[in-house]
Design a protein around this motif. Structure first.
Motif, PDB file in Angstrom:
ATOM      1  N   VAL A 148      12.220  -4.858   2.495  1.00 20.75           N
ATOM      2  CA  VAL A 148      11.148  -6.027   3.137  1.00 20.75           C
ATOM      3  C   VAL A 148      10.291  -5.380   4.230  1.00 20.75           C
ATOM      4  O   VAL A 148       9.209  -6.071   4.165  1.00 20.75           O
ATOM      5  N   LEU A 149      11.174  -5.755   5.932  1.00 22.81           N
ATOM      6  CA  LEU A 149      10.974  -5.544   6.614  1.00 22.81           C
ATOM      7  C   LEU A 149      10.217  -3.951   7.094  1.00 22.81           C
ATOM      8  O   LEU A 149       9.197  -4.272   6.926  1.00 22.81           O
ATOM      9  N   GLY A 150      10.498  -3.538   6.223  1.00 21.48           N
ATOM     10  CA  GLY A 150       9.763  -1.786   6.192  1.00 21.48           C
ATOM     11  C   GLY A 150       8.404  -2.126   5.332  1.00 21.48           C
ATOM     12  O   GLY A 150       7.288  -1.484   5.822  1.00 21.48           O
ATOM     13  N   TYR A 151       8.254  -2.772   4.316  1.00 25.20           N
ATOM     14  CA  TYR A 151       6.967  -2.547   3.762  1.00 25.20           C
ATOM     15  C   TYR A 151       6.152  -3.942   4.725  1.00 25.20           C
ATOM     16  O   TYR A 151       5.211  -3.467   4.787  1.00 25.20           O
ATOM     17  N   ILE A 152       6.459  -5.168   5.499  1.00 19.06           N
ATOM     18  CA  ILE A 152       6.032  -5.481   6.089  1.00 19.06           C
ATOM     19  C   ILE A 152       5.502  -4.384   7.422  1.00 19.06           C
ATOM     20  O   ILE A 152       4.267  -4.920   7.728  1.00 19.06           O
ATOM     21  N   PHE A 153       6.751  -4.145   7.638  1.00 16.81           N
ATOM     22  CA  PHE A 153       6.039  -3.165   9.161  1.00 16.81           C
ATOM     23  C   PHE A 153       4.891  -1.860   9.021  1.00 16.81           C
ATOM     24  O   PHE A 153       4.140  -1.716   9.883  1.00 16.81           O
ATOM     25  N   TRP A 188       5.173   1.060  14.366  1.00 13.83           N
ATOM     26  CA  TRP A 188       6.636   2.168  14.056  1.00 13.83           C
ATOM     27  C   TRP A 188       8.052   1.771  13.137  1.00 13.83           C
ATOM     28  O   TRP A 188       8.511   2.782  12.653  1.00 13.83           O
ATOM     29  N   LEU A 189       8.155   0.740  13.499  1.00 15.40           N
ATOM     30  CA  LEU A 189       9.203   0.036  12.752  1.00 15.40           C
ATOM     31  C   LEU A 189       9.196   0.719  11.425  1.00 15.40           C
ATOM     32  O   LEU A 189      10.513   0.609  10.956  1.00 15.40           O
ATOM     33  N   PHE A 246      12.125   1.681   9.190  1.00 17.29           N
ATOM     34  CA  PHE A 246      12.526   1.314   7.948  1.00 17.29           C
ATOM     35  C   PHE A 246      12.904   2.695   6.871  1.00 17.29           C
ATOM     36  O   PHE A 246      13.882   2.286   6.040  1.00 17.29           O
ATOM     37  N   GLY A 247      11.631   3.145   6.882  1.00 17.21           N
ATOM     38  CA  GLY A 247      10.942   4.181   5.594  1.00 17.21           C
ATOM     39  C   GLY A 247      12.193   4.824   5.436  1.00 17.21           C
ATOM     40  O   GLY A 247      12.696   5.581   4.281  1.00 17.21           O
ATOM     41  N   LEU A 279       6.892   4.969   3.139  1.00 18.83           N
ATOM     42  CA  LEU A 279       6.692   6.769   4.338  1.00 18.83           C
ATOM     43  C   LEU A 279       4.365   6.317   3.734  1.00 18.83           C
ATOM     44  O   LEU A 279       4.168   6.999   4.386  1.00 18.83           O
ATOM     45  N   GLY A 280       4.088   6.400   1.762  1.00 12.77           N
ATOM     46  CA  GLY A 280       3.347   6.943   1.787  1.00 12.77           C
ATOM     47  C   GLY A 280       2.217   5.600   2.560  1.00 12.77           C
ATOM     48  O   GLY A 280       1.252   6.062   2.991  1.00 12.77           O
ATOM     49  N   ILE A 281       2.244   4.749   2.765  1.00  7.20           N
ATOM     50  CA  ILE A 281       1.483   2.865   2.407  1.00  7.20           C
ATOM     51  C   ILE A 281       1.474   3.641   4.527  1.00  7.20           C
ATOM     52  O   ILE A 281       0.169   3.972   5.405  1.00  7.20           O
TER      53      ILE A 281
END
Length: 133
Positions: free
Chosen positions: A81-86, A92-93, A97-98, A117-119
């Motif tokens: 969830v945090l990875g998608y948000i950032f 850079w976070l 997370f990715g 990472l694609g996003i």
């Protein structure tokens, strides 16, 4: 002996419940529930300790590990969830997370890591396009 959590019958030398994974050796609760019915015959081998367990169990009765990891709960929910948000915010976070999710030994985590990472890659392309215009 019966599991205090789900009521599944287990032998006295079992360390963990075959159905829910409850640690039976640390449980001091007196169990009066009846066992669940409908278990199938046959054996299944634990992928970790290689012990033979009855068919249809979720966790190994000796080591407590998941017999079929696809039934295990997803342990990386917060990181995902945090990875998608950032990643969506372009921070850079999101990259951290990715990469973290990409390095995990879990197919779902690796997939989410690739998507994150694609996003971020799209954000880089957008920033390059804006800088060139």
């Amino acid at each position: 002996m019966y599991c205090p959590e789900c009521g599944t019958e287990s032998s006295d030398n079992t360390n963990f419940c075959q159905q829910c994974g409850e640690n039976l050796k640390q449980s001091s609760e007196l169990v009066t529930k009846t066992p669940k019915t409908g278990s199938t015959n046959g054996k299944v081998k634990c992928p970790v300790c290689h012990a033979h367990n009855p068919a249809g169990v979720s966790k190994c009765k000796y080591c407590g590990e998941w017999i079929d990891k696809s039934n295990a709960p997803y342990p990386h929910t917060l990181s995902t969830v945090l990875g998608y948000i950032f990643a969506i915010l372009g921070g850079w976070l999101g990259l951290v997370f990715g990469l973290y999710l990409l390095r995990q030994d879990n197919k779902k985590a690796k997939l989410h890591g690739k998507i994150i990472l694609g996003i971020l890659g799209l954000w880089v392309l957008i920033l390059i396009a804006l800088a060139m215009s």
